[in-house]
Design a protein around this motif. Structure first.
Motif, PDB file in Angstrom:
ATOM      1  N   GLU A  75     -51.251 -13.592  14.523  1.00 18.37           N
ATOM      2  CA  GLU A  75     -52.441 -13.558  15.369  1.00 18.37           C
ATOM      3  C   GLU A  75     -53.170 -15.123  15.017  1.00 18.37           C
ATOM      4  O   GLU A  75     -53.704 -15.877  16.057  1.00 18.37           O
ATOM      5  CB  GLU A  75     -53.438 -12.755  14.895  1.00 18.37           C
ATOM      6  CG  GLU A  75     -52.994 -11.188  15.420  1.00 18.37           C
ATOM      7  CD  GLU A  75     -52.029 -10.357  14.427  1.00 18.37           C
ATOM      8  OE1 GLU A  75     -51.437 -11.091  13.649  1.00 18.37           O
ATOM      9  OE2 GLU A  75     -51.819  -9.311  14.723  1.00 18.37           O
ATOM     10  N   ASP A  76     -53.132 -15.590  14.061  1.00 22.75           N
ATOM     11  CA  ASP A  76     -53.882 -16.959  13.484  1.00 22.75           C
ATOM     12  C   ASP A  76     -52.796 -17.934  14.147  1.00 22.75           C
ATOM     13  O   ASP A  76     -53.703 -18.987  14.760  1.00 22.75           O
ATOM     14  CB  ASP A  76     -53.797 -17.072  12.105  1.00 22.75           C
ATOM     15  CG  ASP A  76     -54.540 -16.020  11.292  1.00 22.75           C
ATOM     16  OD1 ASP A  76     -55.725 -15.668  12.062  1.00 22.75           O
ATOM     17  OD2 ASP A  76     -54.450 -15.492  10.165  1.00 22.75           O
ATOM     18  N   LEU A  77     -51.473 -17.906  14.167  1.00 23.90           N
ATOM     19  CA  LEU A  77     -50.857 -18.902  14.638  1.00 23.90           C
ATOM     20  C   LEU A  77     -51.202 -19.051  16.264  1.00 23.90           C
ATOM     21  O   LEU A  77     -51.401 -20.052  17.018  1.00 23.90           O
ATOM     22  CB  LEU A  77     -49.427 -18.979  14.586  1.00 23.90           C
ATOM     23  CG  LEU A  77     -48.441 -20.141  15.094  1.00 23.90           C
ATOM     24  CD1 LEU A  77     -49.175 -21.462  14.441  1.00 23.90           C
ATOM     25  CD2 LEU A  77     -47.114 -19.937  14.524  1.00 23.90           C
ATOM     26  N   THR A  78     -51.340 -17.786  16.854  1.00 24.96           N
ATOM     27  CA  THR A  78     -51.606 -17.558  18.117  1.00 24.96           C
ATOM     28  C   THR A  78     -52.915 -18.522  18.713  1.00 24.96           C
ATOM     29  O   THR A  78     -53.117 -18.848  19.670  1.00 24.96           O
ATOM     30  CB  THR A  78     -51.805 -16.155  18.797  1.00 24.96           C
ATOM     31  OG1 THR A  78     -50.754 -15.466  18.372  1.00 24.96           O
ATOM     32  CG2 THR A  78     -51.906 -15.889  20.228  1.00 24.96           C
ATOM     33  N   THR A 129     -61.065 -29.005  15.212  1.00 29.81           N
ATOM     34  CA  THR A 129     -62.337 -28.684  15.152  1.00 29.81           C
ATOM     35  C   THR A 129     -62.701 -27.206  15.626  1.00 29.81           C
ATOM     36  O   THR A 129     -63.523 -26.619  14.827  1.00 29.81           O
ATOM     37  CB  THR A 129     -63.104 -29.546  16.206  1.00 29.81           C
ATOM     38  OG1 THR A 129     -62.824 -30.884  16.022  1.00 29.81           O
ATOM     39  CG2 THR A 129     -64.627 -29.469  16.205  1.00 29.81           C
ATOM     40  N   VAL A 130     -61.958 -26.580  16.583  1.00 30.74           N
ATOM     41  CA  VAL A 130     -62.453 -25.084  16.997  1.00 30.74           C
ATOM     42  C   VAL A 130     -61.943 -24.373  16.044  1.00 30.74           C
ATOM     43  O   VAL A 130     -62.545 -23.186  15.712  1.00 30.74           O
ATOM     44  CB  VAL A 130     -61.686 -25.122  18.385  1.00 30.74           C
ATOM     45  CG1 VAL A 130     -61.373 -23.549  18.916  1.00 30.74           C
ATOM     46  CG2 VAL A 130     -62.298 -25.820  19.457  1.00 30.74           C
ATOM     47  N   ALA A 132     -57.443 -18.778  10.830  1.00 29.56           N
ATOM     48  CA  ALA A 132     -56.654 -19.833  11.759  1.00 29.56           C
ATOM     49  C   ALA A 132     -56.686 -21.241  11.502  1.00 29.56           C
ATOM     50  O   ALA A 132     -55.632 -21.859  11.509  1.00 29.56           O
ATOM     51  CB  ALA A 132     -57.511 -19.814  13.159  1.00 29.56           C
ATOM     52  N   HIS A 133     -57.509 -21.691  10.583  1.00 32.13           N
ATOM     53  CA  HIS A 133     -57.814 -22.920  10.296  1.00 32.13           C
ATOM     54  C   HIS A 133     -56.659 -23.329   9.277  1.00 32.13           C
ATOM     55  O   HIS A 133     -55.821 -24.340   9.269  1.00 32.13           O
ATOM     56  CB  HIS A 133     -59.196 -23.344   9.864  1.00 32.13           C
ATOM     57  CG  HIS A 133     -59.129 -24.920   9.695  1.00 32.13           C
ATOM     58  ND1 HIS A 133     -59.253 -25.881  10.788  1.00 32.13           N
ATOM     59  CD2 HIS A 133     -59.140 -25.897   8.366  1.00 32.13           C
ATOM     60  CE1 HIS A 133     -59.193 -27.037  10.291  1.00 32.13           C
ATOM     61  NE2 HIS A 133     -59.133 -27.011   9.078  1.00 32.13           N
TER      62      HIS A 133
END
Ligand SMILES: [Zn+2]
Length: 332
Positions: A204-207, A254-255, A266-267
């Motif tokens: 999910e995070d890589l997505t 940034t996002v 995610a970062h």
């Protein structure tokens, strides 16, 4: 190597699906794909897209202050999750044996297995004393120790397969793509699943990372400034890879940072992926190092300048960044 983003051999420059390979063609890897299917990787990618698509767009809009007009908002850069993958990924896939892919997916499991064996080895005498019904004998202590050592060696060998070296040769997006001639975003769940496993990050995070990157391409290209201007498609495609990928990477960084309350990992998935990427996927690091806390404002200005000028060249873009940075410093 052609250094423009949209040179014809790149699959993102394609107007059709011809440059995509379907997973079924690789029969020897079939069982591996079956395993990913069984683990629900595709569903995980789809779920993450559903949860993050709108939020990523909002952040991109506020960071770039470029927008897709309200009538376009729904229809521009539609996102789909695909079974296939770019041909470039096929080469990467084939350069690592299927067994190694499988073992890399399970590296966390292997590590915790070795730790539990080590734990039993350390507590061996106490365990024998506490549970005499096990009828363990001294020779078994050695078995635990040698299994631990053997597993550690296996883990080392698996980790020796360096993805950096393989990724270093890749100069196009392989986990997803922004088809700039059609204004469409596609995410490839098989590469995302395999690379997430290899990097030990959640699918999910890589997505979220891949979607932010591809949508950043869409916003830098099709997003309208307050005068309604976009980046002309031929100029966007003919621009240097380093500028186009650098901008997408900058906005991904940034996002994912701005969305940390919704997607806390995610970062770090972005950072794990960045660690194996090279070349055009790292040009933004120099820009952000130079501009520090003013990066967002300076890069937004440089993006608008580059779009107005037409085809963006790496050297010219660097000069823009440098100039803007110095002007800001002086004005302070
Ligand atoms: Zn890209």
């Amino acid at each position: 190597m052609n250094s423009s983003f949209g040179s014809p051999e790149k699959h993102c420059a394609s107007n059709a699906e011809g440059l995509l390979q379907n997973c079924d063609a690789l029969s020897e890897l079939g069982s591996h794909f079956e395993d990913m299917r069984a683990r629900g990787v595709r569903e995980a990618v789809e779920r993450a897209v559903k949860q993050s698509n709108q939020l990523i767009r909002e952040k991109l809009r506020s960071e770039t202050r470029l927008s897709l007009t309200s009538s376009e908002e729904r229809s521009t850069a539609p996102v789909t999750v695909e079974d296939g993958y770019p041909l470039r990924f096929k080469k990467l896939l084939e350069s690592i044996p299927p067994l190694v892919w499988t073992l890399r997916q399970s590296i966390g499991l292997l590590r915790s297995g070795s730790e539990s064996i080590a734990l039993v080895g350390r507590q061996f005498e106490q365990i024998v004393e506490q549970f005499p019904q096990l009828r363990w004998h001294d020779a078994q202590k050695h078995e635990f120790e040698s299994s631990f050592a053997a597993l550690l060696r296996l883990i080392e060998e698996i980790e020796q397969v360096k993805l950096q070296k393989l990724f270093a040769e890749i100069d196009e997006d392989i986990l997803g793509a922004y088809f700039f001639l059609r204004g469409e975003v596609k995410l490839y769940w098989i590469p995302i699943g395999l690379i997430a496993g290899a990097l030990n990050v959640a699918v999910e995070d890589l997505t979220v990372v891949v979607l932010a990157h591809e949508l950043a391409h869409a916003y830098t290209h099709l997003g309208r400034d307050i005068d309604g201007h976009q980046w002309a498609t031929n100029h966007f495609g003919d621009s240097d890879l380093g500028v186009i990928e650098g901008l997408a990477q900058f906005y991904t960084e940034t996002v994912t940072d701005r969305l940390s309350n919704r997607f806390p990992n995610a970062h770090s998935a972005y950072e794990a992926l960045l660690a194996i990427q090279a070349g055009p996927y790292k040009t933004h690091l120099e820009w952000t190092e130079q501009t520090g806390s003013r990066a967002s404002e300076i890069l937004r200005w440089c993006l608008l300048q580059a779009r107005a000028k037409g085809k963006a060249k790496c050297a010219e873009f660097e000069t823009l960044v440098k100039g803007a940075n110095e002007r800001l410093k002086r004005s302070k």
